[in-house]
Design an enzyme around this catalytic site. Structure first.
Site, PDB file in Angstrom:
ATOM      1  N   ARG A 109     -13.974   2.868 -50.271  1.00 33.74           N
ATOM      2  CA  ARG A 109     -12.519   2.818 -49.993  1.00 33.74           C
ATOM      3  C   ARG A 109     -11.672   2.547 -51.217  1.00 33.74           C
ATOM      4  NH1 ARG A 109     -14.269  -0.172 -45.447  1.00 33.74           N
ATOM      5  NH2 ARG A 109     -14.453   1.206 -43.634  1.00 33.74           N
ATOM      6  N   LYS A 131      -1.843  12.256 -58.653  1.00 32.97           N
ATOM      7  CA  LYS A 131      -2.459  13.274 -57.787  1.00 32.97           C
ATOM      8  C   LYS A 131      -3.913  13.475 -58.203  1.00 32.97           C
ATOM      9  CE  LYS A 131       1.658  16.069 -56.733  1.00 32.97           C
ATOM     10  NZ  LYS A 131       2.270  17.406 -56.880  1.00 32.97           N
ATOM     11  N   GLU A 173       3.284  22.863 -70.380  1.00 37.08           N
ATOM     12  CA  GLU A 173       3.804  21.788 -69.518  1.00 37.08           C
ATOM     13  C   GLU A 173       4.753  20.892 -70.320  1.00 37.08           C
ATOM     14  OE1 GLU A 173       3.344  21.882 -66.353  1.00 37.08           O
ATOM     15  OE2 GLU A 173       1.396  22.824 -65.950  1.00 37.08           O
ATOM     16  N   LYS A 213       7.426  12.809 -67.436  1.00 37.54           N
ATOM     17  CA  LYS A 213       6.734  12.982 -66.154  1.00 37.54           C
ATOM     18  C   LYS A 213       6.693  11.667 -65.385  1.00 37.54           C
ATOM     19  CE  LYS A 213       2.892  14.416 -63.438  1.00 37.54           C
ATOM     20  NZ  LYS A 213       1.723  15.224 -63.187  1.00 37.54           N
ATOM     21  N   GLU A 223       7.013  13.521 -53.865  1.00 36.47           N
ATOM     22  CA  GLU A 223       7.621  14.853 -53.964  1.00 36.47           C
ATOM     23  C   GLU A 223       8.546  15.188 -52.798  1.00 36.47           C
ATOM     24  OE1 GLU A 223       4.946  17.553 -55.997  1.00 36.47           O
ATOM     25  OE2 GLU A 223       5.891  19.249 -55.016  1.00 36.47           O
ATOM     26  N   ARG A 227      10.925  15.049 -57.791  1.00 36.49           N
ATOM     27  CA  ARG A 227       9.628  15.413 -58.387  1.00 36.49           C
ATOM     28  C   ARG A 227       9.451  16.932 -58.427  1.00 36.49           C
ATOM     29  NH1 ARG A 227       3.644  12.464 -57.944  1.00 36.49           N
ATOM     30  NH2 ARG A 227       2.638  13.932 -59.339  1.00 36.49           N
ATOM     31  N   ASN A 231       8.083  21.352 -60.822  1.00 35.89           N
ATOM     32  CA  ASN A 231       7.593  22.667 -60.384  1.00 35.89           C
ATOM     33  C   ASN A 231       8.237  23.822 -61.144  1.00 35.89           C
ATOM     34  OD1 ASN A 231       5.979  21.445 -58.501  1.00 35.89           O
ATOM     35  ND2 ASN A 231       7.466  21.627 -56.835  1.00 35.89           N
ATOM     36  N   HIS A 234       6.505  27.139 -61.888  1.00 35.50           N
ATOM     37  CA  HIS A 234       5.255  27.162 -61.127  1.00 35.50           C
ATOM     38  C   HIS A 234       5.258  28.101 -59.926  1.00 35.50           C
ATOM     39  CE1 HIS A 234       4.179  23.872 -63.736  1.00 35.50           C
ATOM     40  NE2 HIS A 234       2.977  23.797 -63.201  1.00 35.50           N
ATOM     41  N   HIS A 238       2.186  30.293 -60.483  1.00 37.03           N
ATOM     42  CA  HIS A 238       1.015  30.296 -59.596  1.00 37.03           C
ATOM     43  C   HIS A 238       0.691  31.703 -59.111  1.00 37.03           C
ATOM     44  CE1 HIS A 238       1.295  25.754 -58.553  1.00 37.03           C
ATOM     45  NE2 HIS A 238       0.412  25.976 -59.493  1.00 37.03           N
ATOM     46  N   HIS A 253      -3.966  27.940 -66.704  1.00 38.85           N
ATOM     47  CA  HIS A 253      -2.794  27.520 -65.926  1.00 38.85           C
ATOM     48  C   HIS A 253      -1.501  27.494 -66.752  1.00 38.85           C
ATOM     49  CE1 HIS A 253      -0.405  25.311 -63.023  1.00 38.85           C
ATOM     50  NE2 HIS A 253      -0.176  24.386 -63.927  1.00 38.85           N
TER      51      HIS A 253
HETATM   52  N1  LIG Z   1      -3.345  15.950 -60.920  1.00 40.70           N
HETATM   53  C1  LIG Z   1      -2.343  16.641 -61.428  1.00 40.70           C
HETATM   54  O1  LIG Z   1      -1.180  16.266 -61.296  1.00 40.70           O
HETATM   55  C2  LIG Z   1      -2.652  17.876 -62.181  1.00 40.70           C
HETATM   56  C3  LIG Z   1      -1.644  18.490 -62.948  1.00 40.70           C
HETATM   57  C4  LIG Z   1      -1.986  19.619 -63.691  1.00 40.70           C
HETATM   58  C5  LIG Z   1      -3.275  20.107 -63.658  1.00 40.70           C
HETATM   59  N2  LIG Z   1      -4.227  19.480 -62.892  1.00 40.70           N
HETATM   60  C6  LIG Z   1      -5.611  19.967 -62.845  1.00 40.70           C
HETATM   61  O2  LIG Z   1      -6.163  19.840 -64.149  1.00 40.70           O
HETATM   62  C7  LIG Z   1      -7.206  20.801 -64.300  1.00 40.70           C
HETATM   63  C8  LIG Z   1      -7.039  21.496 -65.614  1.00 40.70           C
HETATM   64  O3  LIG Z   1      -7.111  20.542 -66.643  1.00 40.70           O
HETATM   65  P1  LIG Z   1      -7.523  20.950 -68.126  1.00 40.70           P
HETATM   66  O4  LIG Z   1      -6.688  22.093 -68.566  1.00 40.70           O
HETATM   67  O5  LIG Z   1      -7.523  19.710 -68.899  1.00 40.70           O
HETATM   68  O6  LIG Z   1      -8.977  21.573 -67.919  1.00 40.70           O
HETATM   69  P2  LIG Z   1     -10.466  21.007 -68.084  1.00 40.70           P
HETATM   70  O7  LIG Z   1     -10.565  19.588 -67.751  1.00 40.70           O
HETATM   71  O8  LIG Z   1     -11.332  21.957 -67.362  1.00 40.70           O
HETATM   72  O9  LIG Z   1     -10.673  21.158 -69.679  1.00 40.70           O
HETATM   73  C9  LIG Z   1     -10.669  22.442 -70.281  1.00 40.70           C
HETATM   74  C10 LIG Z   1     -11.887  22.609 -71.199  1.00 40.70           C
HETATM   75  O10 LIG Z   1     -11.721  21.789 -72.359  1.00 40.70           O
HETATM   76  C11 LIG Z   1     -12.885  20.984 -72.553  1.00 40.70           C
HETATM   77  N3  LIG Z   1     -12.434  19.797 -73.259  1.00 40.70           N
HETATM   78  C12 LIG Z   1     -11.855  18.687 -72.744  1.00 40.70           C
HETATM   79  N4  LIG Z   1     -11.479  17.865 -73.732  1.00 40.70           N
HETATM   80  C13 LIG Z   1     -11.834  18.464 -74.895  1.00 40.70           C
HETATM   81  C14 LIG Z   1     -11.691  18.096 -76.255  1.00 40.70           C
HETATM   82  N5  LIG Z   1     -11.057  16.974 -76.624  1.00 40.70           N
HETATM   83  N6  LIG Z   1     -12.188  18.951 -77.194  1.00 40.70           N
HETATM   84  C15 LIG Z   1     -12.787  20.107 -76.829  1.00 40.70           C
HETATM   85  N7  LIG Z   1     -12.928  20.497 -75.554  1.00 40.70           N
HETATM   86  C16 LIG Z   1     -12.452  19.684 -74.596  1.00 40.70           C
HETATM   87  C17 LIG Z   1     -13.434  20.772 -71.168  1.00 40.70           C
HETATM   88  O11 LIG Z   1     -14.786  20.410 -71.203  1.00 40.70           O
HETATM   89  C18 LIG Z   1     -13.204  22.155 -70.560  1.00 40.70           C
HETATM   90  O12 LIG Z   1     -14.218  23.022 -70.971  1.00 40.70           O
HETATM   91  C19 LIG Z   1      -7.106  21.731 -63.109  1.00 40.70           C
HETATM   92  O13 LIG Z   1      -8.119  21.404 -62.203  1.00 40.70           O
HETATM   93  C20 LIG Z   1      -5.743  21.414 -62.507  1.00 40.70           C
HETATM   94  O14 LIG Z   1      -5.706  21.618 -61.124  1.00 40.70           O
HETATM   95  C21 LIG Z   1      -3.928  18.388 -62.173  1.00 40.70           C
HETATM   96 ZN   LIG Z   2       1.275  22.885 -64.005  1.00 46.02          ZN
END
Ligand SMILES: NC(=O)c1ccc[n+]([C@@H]2O[C@H](COP(=O)([O-])OP(=O)(O)OC[C@H]3O[C@@H](n4cnc5c(N)ncnc54)[C@H](O)[C@@H]3O)[C@@H](O)[C@H]2O)c1
Ligand SMILES: [Zn+2]
Length: 352
Positions: A109, A131, A173, A213, A223, A227, A231, A234, A238, A253
């Site tokens: 939990r 999130k 972003e 942010k 949201e 918030r 978007n 987006h 998307h 993305h």
């Molecule tokens: N929670 C939220 O509010 C929110 C907002 C935006 C995106 N997201 C989510 O975030 C995810 C995307 O995040 P991301 O773009 O960080 O992708 P990711 O975590 O998949 O990282 C991208 C790649 O970079 C590599 N990597 C990470 N750090 C590194 C470093 N310092 N040096 C070299 N390589 C490195 C990872 O291993 C991966 O291969 C998606 O799942 C998306 O839905 C969430």
């Molecule tokens: Zn985004």
């Protein structure tokens, strides 16, 4: 929603010691993916309190942000004796902070967690705002929870190993945060040398970006209103992201968001008077750094359908966040099919 502490680290070890000190624990776990274990964990080698930490490593990439991987993390926590008083450190990009954050929020939990984002996207976006979740049934972020980490430690030194595409993905972003905040911040983002990166300057920009942010999330954590400013870009972004995936030419993305910003600033200009010169300057930056997502008019119908089915919409009305000016956000704007097709014409003309 609890306020999470966000620290732009001067000294990561010290910050981590302090953050850990605030979360008394019996066992400490560190979650990484296979890349961040190799590239990022070594930067924490000297941190005394991590010497006895139990490592959990999962596959890298968004394909692993899913139920089997989550179950693996739960299983590791359980088999290695985690209790309600254990602490999980999520060291990685948004994939790790989303999945690890959700694992922490559900295990017994809810246990304490600390995010150490290692991609630019995770630093300015995914690791803050609370999130968390996983993809499920073919849908992005279908299962999840609002569950802020106890602390988020931002250390831009991690970015030195990040590849160019992931750098630009996160930078989109940041550009969005610039557009919804102040002319000064927007202008410094457009001026920043993205080829020969000055990491000290980047650190300052990241600090501002994450604060933008966080301020918005604090005003409207669930949201209901403002918030939605986050978007921007987006709704169309998307749709581009999904179309690219359907056509087996996936895009990151942030690239889709950058192209979405071009479209939504055009709407902003038409519908609420966003100034033409700022529209032009932003488009030039995006064109130079992100290139173009190519499609023809045969894909308009599909893009329109994808926008209609975006989870931000209800009753088939497509919801846009637009800007009157940099920093003047107009949420809950709409557009009909004809306007959307016209916007796609504009995009192809100015980006092509
Ligand atoms: N929670 C939220 O509010 C929110 C907002 C935006 C995106 N997201 C989510 O975030 C995810 C995307 O995040 P991301 O773009 O960080 O992708 P990711 O975590 O998949 O990282 C991208 C790649 O970079 C590599 N990597 C990470 N750090 C590194 C470093 N310092 N040096 C070299 N390589 C490195 C990872 O291993 C991966 O291969 C998606 O799942 C998306 O839905 C969430
Ligand atoms: Zn985004």
């Amino acid at each position: 929603m609890n306020r999470q502490e966000i620290i732009i680290c001067e000294n990561l070890e010290e910050s981590l010691d302090k953050a850990i000190g605030k979360c008394p624990f019996d066992k400490l776990f560190v979650l990484t993916d296979e890349h961040t274990r190799e590239l990022c964990l070594p930067l924490l080698n000297k941190t005394a309190c991590l010497q006895d930490a139990i490592q959990i490593t999962i596959g890298a990439g968004d394909v692993h942000k899913e139920l089997d991987t989550l179950a693996h993390v739960w299983m590791e926590l359980s088999n290695q004796g985690a209790t309600r008083h254990s602490l999980l450190i999520n060291l990685g990009g948004g994939m790790i902070t989303d999945l690890g954050g959700f694992a922490a929020s559900t295990f017994k939990r809810g246990i304490n967690s600390i995010n150490i984002p290692t991609t630019l996207l995770a630093m300015v976006d995914a690791s803050v705002g609370g999130k968390t979740g996983i993809n499920f049934n073919g849908l992005k972020n279908e299962i999840g929870a609002f569950a802020p980490a106890d602390s988020v430690l931002i250390e831009t030194e991690f970015l030195r190993t990040l590849d160019t595409e992931n750098f630009f993905s996160g930078y989109a972003e940041m550009l969005k945060h610039g557009l919804i905040s102040t002319v000064g911040h927007w202008a410094e983002l457009l001026k920043f040398d993205t080829v020969d990166i000055d990491y000290a300057a980047l650190r300052a920009l990241v600090g501002k970006s994450v604060q933008i942010k966080e301020d918005i999330v604090q005003k409207d954590p669930y949201e209901q209103g403002i918030r939605k400013a986050l978007n921007l870009g987006h709704t169309v972004g998307h749709a581009f992201e999904s179309l690219a995936l359907e056509q087996h030419r996936p895009v990151l993305h942030g690239y889709a968001v950058a192209w979405g910003i071009v479209c939504e600033l055009y709407f902003s200009h038409l519908k609420v008077g966003f100034p033409k010169d700022k529209l032009r300057q932003t488009i030039t930056f995006i064109k130079e750094n992100y290139g173009m997502f190519a499609f023809d008019c045969n894909q308009y119908e599909r893009l329109y359908e994808l926008m209609k089915h975006d989870k931000k919409n209800s009753a088939g009305i497509i919801n846009f966040t637009l800007l009157k000016e940099v920093g003047e956000v107009e949420i809950n704007q709409t557009a009909d099919k004809e306007e959307i097709f016209d916007m796609l014409d504009f995009y192809r003309e100015c980006m092509g």
